[in-house]
Design a protein around this motif. Structure first.
Motif, PDB file in Angstrom:
ATOM      1  N   LEU A   1      -7.990  -9.796  -2.793  1.00 49.48           N
ATOM      2  CA  LEU A   1      -6.785 -10.314  -3.452  1.00 49.48           C
ATOM      3  C   LEU A   1      -7.116 -11.480  -4.372  1.00 49.48           C
ATOM      4  N   ALA A   2      -8.058 -12.326  -3.971  1.00 51.52           N
ATOM      5  CA  ALA A   2      -8.469 -13.437  -4.828  1.00 51.52           C
ATOM      6  C   ALA A   2      -9.086 -12.911  -6.122  1.00 51.52           C
ATOM      7  N   ARG A   3      -9.881 -11.861  -5.999  1.00 51.62           N
ATOM      8  CA  ARG A   3     -10.483 -11.256  -7.194  1.00 51.62           C
ATOM      9  C   ARG A   3      -9.424 -10.572  -8.055  1.00 51.62           C
ATOM     10  N   VAL A   4      -8.450  -9.929  -7.428  1.00 57.27           N
ATOM     11  CA  VAL A   4      -7.356  -9.296  -8.176  1.00 57.27           C
ATOM     12  C   VAL A   4      -6.579 -10.364  -8.945  1.00 57.27           C
ATOM     13  N   ALA A   5      -6.373 -11.518  -8.321  1.00 53.74           N
ATOM     14  CA  ALA A   5      -5.664 -12.615  -8.986  1.00 53.74           C
ATOM     15  C   ALA A   5      -6.386 -13.058 -10.262  1.00 53.74           C
ATOM     16  N   ARG A   6      -7.705 -12.850 -10.287  1.00 59.17           N
ATOM     17  CA  ARG A   6      -8.497 -13.205 -11.485  1.00 59.17           C
ATOM     18  C   ARG A   6      -8.579 -12.034 -12.465  1.00 59.17           C
ATOM     19  N   GLY A   7      -7.859 -10.927 -12.160  1.00 52.64           N
ATOM     20  CA  GLY A   7      -7.821  -9.791 -13.069  1.00 52.64           C
ATOM     21  C   GLY A   7      -8.943  -8.789 -12.892  1.00 52.64           C
ATOM     22  N   ASP A   8      -9.581  -8.777 -11.736  1.00 51.41           N
ATOM     23  CA  ASP A   8     -10.696  -7.870 -11.467  1.00 51.41           C
ATOM     24  C   ASP A   8     -10.153  -6.489 -11.095  1.00 51.41           C
ATOM     25  N   SER A   9     -10.266  -5.539 -12.017  1.00 52.97           N
ATOM     26  CA  SER A   9      -9.721  -4.202 -11.779  1.00 52.97           C
ATOM     27  C   SER A   9     -10.509  -3.435 -10.718  1.00 52.97           C
ATOM     28  N   ASP A  10     -11.798  -3.704 -10.571  1.00 52.36           N
ATOM     29  CA  ASP A  10     -12.583  -3.053  -9.509  1.00 52.36           C
ATOM     30  C   ASP A  10     -12.082  -3.497  -8.129  1.00 52.36           C
ATOM     31  N   ALA A  11     -11.762  -4.779  -8.014  1.00 50.45           N
ATOM     32  CA  ALA A  11     -11.227  -5.301  -6.753  1.00 50.45           C
ATOM     33  C   ALA A  11      -9.856  -4.684  -6.468  1.00 50.45           C
ATOM     34  N   PHE A  12      -9.071  -4.505  -7.524  1.00 47.93           N
ATOM     35  CA  PHE A  12      -7.753  -3.894  -7.357  1.00 47.93           C
ATOM     36  C   PHE A  12      -7.887  -2.463  -6.842  1.00 47.93           C
ATOM     37  N   GLU A  13      -8.839  -1.733  -7.386  1.00 48.65           N
ATOM     38  CA  GLU A  13      -9.076  -0.361  -6.932  1.00 48.65           C
ATOM     39  C   GLU A  13      -9.498  -0.346  -5.458  1.00 48.65           C
ATOM     40  N   ALA A  14     -10.381  -1.269  -5.091  1.00 46.26           N
ATOM     41  CA  ALA A  14     -10.834  -1.350  -3.700  1.00 46.26           C
ATOM     42  C   ALA A  14      -9.672  -1.733  -2.781  1.00 46.26           C
TER      43      ALA A  14
ATOM     44  N   TYR B   1      -6.519  -1.121  -3.328  1.00 46.58           N
ATOM     45  CA  TYR B   1      -5.669   0.067  -3.257  1.00 46.58           C
ATOM     46  C   TYR B   1      -6.230   1.058  -2.230  1.00 46.58           C
ATOM     47  N   GLN B   2      -7.530   1.325  -2.300  1.00 45.81           N
ATOM     48  CA  GLN B   2      -8.153   2.264  -1.371  1.00 45.81           C
ATOM     49  C   GLN B   2      -8.012   1.788   0.078  1.00 45.81           C
ATOM     50  N   ALA B   3      -8.095   0.487   0.287  1.00 46.62           N
ATOM     51  CA  ALA B   3      -8.056  -0.066   1.638  1.00 46.62           C
ATOM     52  C   ALA B   3      -6.639  -0.147   2.211  1.00 46.62           C
ATOM     53  N   SER B   4      -5.625  -0.161   1.352  1.00 48.21           N
ATOM     54  CA  SER B   4      -4.281  -0.445   1.849  1.00 48.21           C
ATOM     55  C   SER B   4      -3.213   0.586   1.507  1.00 48.21           C
ATOM     56  N   SER B   5      -3.472   1.487   0.602  1.00 48.02           N
ATOM     57  CA  SER B   5      -2.404   2.371   0.108  1.00 48.02           C
ATOM     58  C   SER B   5      -1.790   3.250   1.191  1.00 48.02           C
ATOM     59  N   SER B   6      -2.584   3.751   2.110  1.00 50.87           N
ATOM     60  CA  SER B   6      -2.010   4.627   3.144  1.00 50.87           C
ATOM     61  C   SER B   6      -1.065   3.846   4.058  1.00 50.87           C
ATOM     62  N   LYS B   7      -1.417   2.618   4.384  1.00 48.84           N
ATOM     63  CA  LYS B   7      -0.557   1.799   5.238  1.00 48.84           C
ATOM     64  C   LYS B   7       0.738   1.447   4.512  1.00 48.84           C
ATOM     65  N   LEU B   8       0.620   1.086   3.237  1.00 46.61           N
ATOM     66  CA  LEU B   8       1.807   0.715   2.481  1.00 46.61           C
ATOM     67  C   LEU B   8       2.709   1.922   2.229  1.00 46.61           C
ATOM     68  N   PHE B   9       2.094   3.080   2.013  1.00 47.77           N
ATOM     69  CA  PHE B   9       2.883   4.295   1.832  1.00 47.77           C
ATOM     70  C   PHE B   9       3.660   4.598   3.113  1.00 47.77           C
ATOM     71  N   ALA B  10       3.035   4.400   4.256  1.00 45.20           N
ATOM     72  CA  ALA B  10       3.699   4.648   5.540  1.00 45.20           C
ATOM     73  C   ALA B  10       4.916   3.739   5.707  1.00 45.20           C
ATOM     74  N   VAL B  11       4.795   2.480   5.267  1.00 48.14           N
ATOM     75  CA  VAL B  11       5.923   1.550   5.337  1.00 48.14           C
ATOM     76  C   VAL B  11       7.084   2.077   4.486  1.00 48.14           C
ATOM     77  N   ALA B  12       6.783   2.441   3.244  1.00 49.68           N
ATOM     78  CA  ALA B  12       7.825   2.933   2.338  1.00 49.68           C
ATOM     79  C   ALA B  12       8.445   4.227   2.847  1.00 49.68           C
ATOM     80  N   LEU B  13       7.621   5.133   3.329  1.00 52.07           N
ATOM     81  CA  LEU B  13       8.111   6.423   3.807  1.00 52.07           C
ATOM     82  C   LEU B  13       9.004   6.248   5.029  1.00 52.07           C
TER      83      LEU B  13
END
Length: 175
Positions: A5-18, A20-32
């Motif tokens: 998240l600290a790297r994402v705050a600095r605009g690091d798109s690779d960190a954002f992708e990582a 996303y990969q680490a959290s998207s399934s959990k966040l999708f479960a919350v929304a669903l």
């Protein structure tokens, strides 16, 4: 995830992708869970990640874990969507339009309280160590690797314990 998240705050798109990969399934479960509609949940999660990208600098690790912070964004956006859809139902009912409120309905509140009480009862049925592991994994977003280190157990054991504990919880909740 703090570092990502600290790297994402600095605009690091690779960190954002990582992230996303680490959290998207959990966040999708919350929304669903809230929306009960796969297409809407996908939209909400996509919108949430846009917000996460733009607001990553607002994350405060001393207040919440990264997954908790991101899940709150998804939860709030999901609830906004539920409220927006609910508003459509009353468009032609003049008196009901005047009674708009952002408060949770009494029935929804009671149902949620009942669900929480049932879950707590079922969690209390787990062995203390396994209960703590389940809570750390699914409420705090700890990975199996992190849990293995914390509990000084092999990752395979952690995976098995989580799977068996979830099966036990499912059985208890279905009663």
């Amino acid at each position: 995830m703090d570092a990502l998240l600290a790297r994402v705050a600095r605009g690091d798109s690779d960190a954002f992708e990582a992230l996303y990969q680490a959290s998207s399934s959990k966040l999708f479960a919350v929304a669903l869970r809230i929306l009960r509609n796969r297409e809407q949940a996908e939209e909400v999660v996509q919108e949430a990640y846009v917000k996460i990208w733009s607001r990553a600098g607002d994350f405060k690790p001393e207040i919440a874990s990264p997954i908790t912070w991101m899940a709150a964004i998804v939860r709030n956006r999901s609830l906004d969507e539920v409220r927006r859809k609910a508003g459509r139902v009353f468009v032609n009912d003049g008196e009901l339009d005047q009674l708009e409120s952002d408060d949770e309905s009494a029935i929804a509140l009671l149902e949620r309280q009942d669900d929480v009480a049932r879950l707590k009862r079922c969690l209390d049925g787990l062995e203390a160590e396994k209960k703590k592991m389940v809570c750390l994994a699914y409420l705090d977003g700890m990975s199996r690797e992190e849990l293995a280190q914390k509990f000084d157990k092999p990752e395979g054991t952690v995976k098995t314990w989580l799977r068996r504990s979830l099966m036990q919880l499912k059985g208890c909740l279905e009663q």
